[in-house]
Write an enzyme that holds these catalytic residues in place. Structure first.
Site, PDB file in Angstrom:
ATOM      1  CG  HIS A  93     125.768  34.350  74.561  1.00 36.94           C
ATOM      2  ND1 HIS A  93     125.516  33.678  75.743  1.00 36.94           N
ATOM      3  CD2 HIS A  93     126.880  33.762  74.033  1.00 36.94           C
ATOM      4  CE1 HIS A  93     126.405  32.725  75.914  1.00 36.94           C
ATOM      5  NE2 HIS A  93     127.257  32.762  74.900  1.00 36.94           N
ATOM      6  CG  ASP A 390     132.921  32.414  76.524  1.00 39.74           C
ATOM      7  OD1 ASP A 390     132.848  32.117  75.321  1.00 39.74           O
ATOM      8  OD2 ASP A 390     132.932  31.556  77.429  1.00 39.74           O
TER       9      ASP A 390
END
Length: 516
Positions: A93, A390
């Site tokens: 994102h 992540d």
């Protein structure tokens, strides 16, 4: 044994504690005068020499990925006359508001509504906002329909996507559109089957995915789009249960903790910061100040301050020097993480389900182009987009063997491309073809995965071609007649070879085998 939910919480803490490691990858670039589409020198990335003392502040700015510069994307580049069949993309994102607040300080003042008049902006931002208003015509799996399709708070909420994050992915989508335009990857009348979009149940991943898709397919037809819900941040679907993965994560967490508490400068820095704020050092560490400080840095905001005499604090401001100490320790942790190897074992088990689905998709597309094969109604997954975190992208890089790749910055992207060589290669002399297949791990005229030897894969990270740094293609003869990596190498890696590091032969074997 950790529950799967607890595993996710530890993952989140683990990666917000050390966010950016290691050295970047570079690559040879074609000359300025080279004409697109002509046969050209193969793009092979060359790792930079590791800086013995990397600058933690420069690394942090790279992590921010501020959309204020032009970017070269090597997606879509291939030898002449190769046909692009499929593209599989995983993204992190975009820029978000912090997940943690530093106690006794003011939260960063950031507006999370979207305005084309506010920087950073993008030529498509206004039309993107209008297009998302029509999202009710799309199909949304699970709880996704209840999530906002745009960031919408004038004072950002924790973890909310910012305008910077939206712009980052509009740019990503635009880069991919330009890269693949001449290949005519998708027909104008693309079907629901040909475009697969999946996201976790967080608004920041859903909104990031929509921004990239809009940049890639402006004004796409909502009636043809289904957005699939991935319940796990590991995108493991029905194969999430893996006890060994949890054990490796626990061991990796212990390694990280031991290294951190042994760092006297880091402990002294936390104590100084806590004294300024009037907090116990343990409470400050638990509040994860680096997450909030990164937000201040990325958005050009002053670091937090408190007035003198506040509670038990000495007053003053947190400093860039203190931030640099924490960042320096993160970089050192990444070096130690690679040396010890526990994380690599975890990463293989964490990402195998996603990689296996990717391999199956590529193989289905490859088989659909086999001689004499009739296309299936609705086609295959020509373009897939997985919008993640992540803690999804970092283990993917490690599992692929890209240990020196930069930690996933905001709006990072990993791309898998499937290519078919021109028919001319089918007319090679038999001896030459057999020699090439032997070097590529292909038996006879067929790849390890059972497809013809004319199918090839490329892997790109943030626009850099890293194919020949992956474990499955690192030993491929770069000077062979065929300049791309055989698809069979990737299929064999995912289905068996990636478990060699665990002394296992399959995912089930690696997950459930008891060790002494």
């Amino acid at each position: 044994m950790l529950s799967f939910a607890h595993t996710h919480l530890i993952l989140l803490f683990l990666f917000t504690v050390h966010l950016i490691p290691t050295t970047p990858m570079g690559e040879e670039r074609p000359s300025q005068g080279q004409v697109q589409g002509q046969s050209r020198k193969r793009v092979i990335p060359v790792p930079h020499t590791e800086d013995p003392d990397p600058d933690p502040i420069s690394e942090a700015y790279g992590y921010c990925n501020t959309p204020n510069r032009s970017e070269q994307a090597w997606e879509g580049h291939s030898p002449v006359d190769y046909k692009l069949l499929s593209v599989q993309v995983m993204i992190r994102h975009g820029d978000r508001y912090p997940l943690y607040a530093i106690p006794k300080t003011k939260r960063p003042a950031i507006d999370c509504t979207l305005s084309p008049k506010r920087k950073p902006s993008h030529p498509q931002l206004k039309s993107f906002i209008g297009h998302m208003a029509q999202g009710g015509h799309g199909r949304w799996e699970g709880t996704l329909s209840s999530l906002p399709r745009l960031p919408n708070h004038s004072a950002c909420e924790m973890g909310e996507l910012t305008q910077t994050g939206v712009v980052q992915h509009l740019r990503n989508g635009q880069l991919l559109r330009q890269a693949y335009k001449r290949h005519k990857l998708l027909p104008p009348d693309w079907s629901t089957k040909q475009v697969w979009v999946e996201t976790t149940g967080r608004s920041r991943t859903l909104q990031s995915g929509m921004a990239l898709l809009y940049g890639f397919l402006p004004d796409f037809d909502w009636s043809r789009l289904t957005v699939h819900h991935q319940w796990s941040t590991l995108f493991c679907g029905s194969a999430c249960d893996c006890p060994a993965r949890n054990r490796y994560l626990e061991e990796e967490q212990r390694r990280q903790y031991r290294l951190r508490v042994a760092d006297t400068e880091l402990e002294r820095t936390y104590a100084d910061m806590a004294r300024t704020l009037g907090l116990p050092p343990r409470q400050l560490r638990a509040a994860n100040p680096i997450d909030s400080l990164l937000c201040h840095l990325c958005h050009g905001l002053s670091f937090p301050c408190v007035a003198a005499g506040s509670a038990l604090g000495s007053g003053g401001c947190l400093t860039l020097a203190q931030f640099a100490v924490i960042r320096r320790q993160q970089l050192e942790d990444e070096v130690d993480r690679r040396r010890v190897g526990l994380y690599r074992c975890y990463a293989v088990l964490a990402t195998h389900p996603y990689l296996n689905r990717t391999a199956n998709r590529l193989e289905r597309v490859a088989k659909a182009y086999a001689p004499g094969r009739k296309p299936r109604a609705g086609g295959e997954e020509v373009f897939t987009l997985s919008s993640a975190h992540d803690v999804t992208v970092a283990p993917l890089l490690s599992a692929l063997g890209l240990e020196e790749a930069l930690f996933p910055r905001f709006a990072a992207r990993v791309v898998f491309e499937l290519w078919k060589s021109p028919h001319a290669t089918q007319g090679q002399r038999k001896g030459q073809r057999q020699s090439q297949n032997k070097a590529s791990g292909v038996k006879g005229d067929r790849s390890k995965g059972g497809n013809g030897g004319d199918m090839f894969v490329r892997v790109l990270y943030n626009g850099e071609d890293v194919t020949f740094h992956t474990t499955f293609c690192r030993s491929h003869d770069r000077h062979a007649t065929q300049p791309l990596c055989p698809l069979g190498n990737f299929l064999s890696f995912v289905r068996k070879d990636m478990f060699n590091v665990l002394n296992a032969t399959s995912y089930q074997d690696a997950c459930y085998r008891r060790t002494g």
